[in-house]
Design an enzyme around this catalytic site. Structure first.
Site, short mmCIF file in Angstrom:
data_model
loop_
_atom_site.label_atom_id
_atom_site.label_comp_id
_atom_site.label_asym_id
_atom_site.label_seq_id
_atom_site.Cartn_x
_atom_site.Cartn_y
_atom_site.Cartn_z
N ASP A 8 0.85 -1.18 0.00
CA ASP A 8 0.00 0.00 0.00
C ASP A 8 0.90 1.25 0.00
O ASP A 8 2.09 1.16 0.31
CB ASP A 8 -0.87 -0.06 1.26
N THR A 42 -2.93 0.39 -4.35
CA THR A 42 -3.45 1.61 -3.74
C THR A 42 -4.89 1.89 -4.15
O THR A 42 -5.36 1.39 -5.17
CB THR A 42 -2.55 2.80 -4.14
N GLY A 43 -5.55 2.70 -3.35
CA GLY A 43 -6.86 3.18 -3.72
C GLY A 43 -6.80 4.36 -4.67
O GLY A 43 -7.82 4.77 -5.23
N LYS A 194 -8.01 -5.50 -3.18
CA LYS A 194 -6.57 -5.54 -3.46
C LYS A 194 -6.04 -6.97 -3.53
O LYS A 194 -5.10 -7.25 -4.28
CB LYS A 194 -5.80 -4.75 -2.41
N ASP A 217 -1.93 -0.98 5.98
CA ASP A 217 -2.25 -0.38 7.28
C ASP A 217 -3.74 -0.20 7.54
O ASP A 217 -4.15 0.05 8.67
CB ASP A 217 -1.57 0.99 7.41
N ASN A 220 -8.84 -1.56 3.73
CA ASN A 220 -8.82 -1.97 2.33
C ASN A 220 -7.59 -2.82 1.98
O ASN A 220 -7.49 -3.31 0.85
CB ASN A 220 -8.87 -0.74 1.41
#
Length: 266
Positions: A8, A42-43, A194, A217, A220
């Site tokens: 992430d 990542t988002g 993910k 962390d 998601n």
């Protein structure tokens, strides 16, 4: 032997200044030197991670990224799409009605745009983080051909905390719901997360799940942490993420990702 690490960005590889530390950059350089792979998961949209791709010298057709929390998996150059799954405009309208019921702000991510019926401070944060323009306007007036990649409820953390237990079962059954940050509650296609994104990359590269490390962390990140042969939570991760992990590293301010690479891959 671990051959791939998926990490992430925010709260994980990036420190609180949204930078990659010298130690993390060096560990990644050495990792690549050994022929092993790093994947950013990542988002964020692509335009929100390009500076980091360039910093890590990952910009080519042989490296992959997982963006929009897994809704798109592609080569870093963007020429090769391994997976993509979007929402419909009808889904955005449906979730907009739900946001009005809960009295929370909402926005949606399209191709390089943030769409919102009402500009608000949380949408502005999204826009600033990813250098993405905001288009404000009624949901009913959006062009039907628009790609809706994901929809977010965006509001005060305590407000989102309060509504999460109240989300109807039919919504949970229909969408993948992920907490990517205290102010962001995301809704994606049910097949998207993910973990599924990392599995697509691993299969493309001929790498087994047990040869994969995933680090994160936030909520998601749990799907990929559970997918990995070694699931790692940051020292600053939520309790839920730590409970799902096999190993807890240092915080993002203490180069936790570099520690994992040095300990398990170098």
């Amino acid at each position: 032997m671990y051959k791939l690490i998926a990490t992430d960005l925010d709260g994980t590889l990036l420190n609180e200044e949204k930078k990659i530390s010298d130690r993390c950059r060096e560990s990644i350089r050495r990792l690549k030197e050994k022929g092993k792979k790093i994947v950013l998961a990542t988002g964020r949209p692509m335009r929100g991670i390009l500076p980091y791709i360039e910093t890590l010298d990952l910009y080519d057709e042989n490296n992959y990224v997982i963006i929009y929390n897994g809704a798109v998996v592609q080569s870093t150059r963007g020429d090769k799409i391994l997976f993509s799954k979007f929402l419909s405009l009808a889904a955005y309208k449906e979730l907009y009605d739900l946001s009005k019921h809960f009295s929370v702000y909402i926005h949606a991510l399209s191709n390089d745009l943030v769409l919102t019926p009402k500009f608000n401070p949380y949408t502005e944060i999204e826009s600033n983080i990813n250098n993405t323009p905001v288009i404000e306007g009624p949901v009913d007036e959006i062009d039907p051909s628009t790609n809706i990649i994901k929809v977010l409820f965006v509001d005060d953390p305590e407000k989102l905390d309060a509504i999460i237990p109240l989300i109807p079962e039919w919504v949970k059954e229909k969408y993948s719901i992920q907490r990517s940050a205290p102010i962001f509650l995301e809704f994606l296609d049910k097949s998207v997360n993910k973990g599924a994104g990392v599995s697509v990359v691993a299969k493309e590269l001929g790498i087994k799940p047990e040869e994969v490390i995933c680090v994160g962390d936030a909520g998601n990140d749990i799907a990929m942490i559970k997918y990995a042969g070694l699931g790692v939570a940051m020292g600053n991760a939520t309790d839920e993420v730590k409970a799902a992990a096999d190993y807890i590293t240092f915080t993002n301010e203490e180069d936790g990702v570099a520690h994992v690479i040095e300990k398990f891959m170098l």
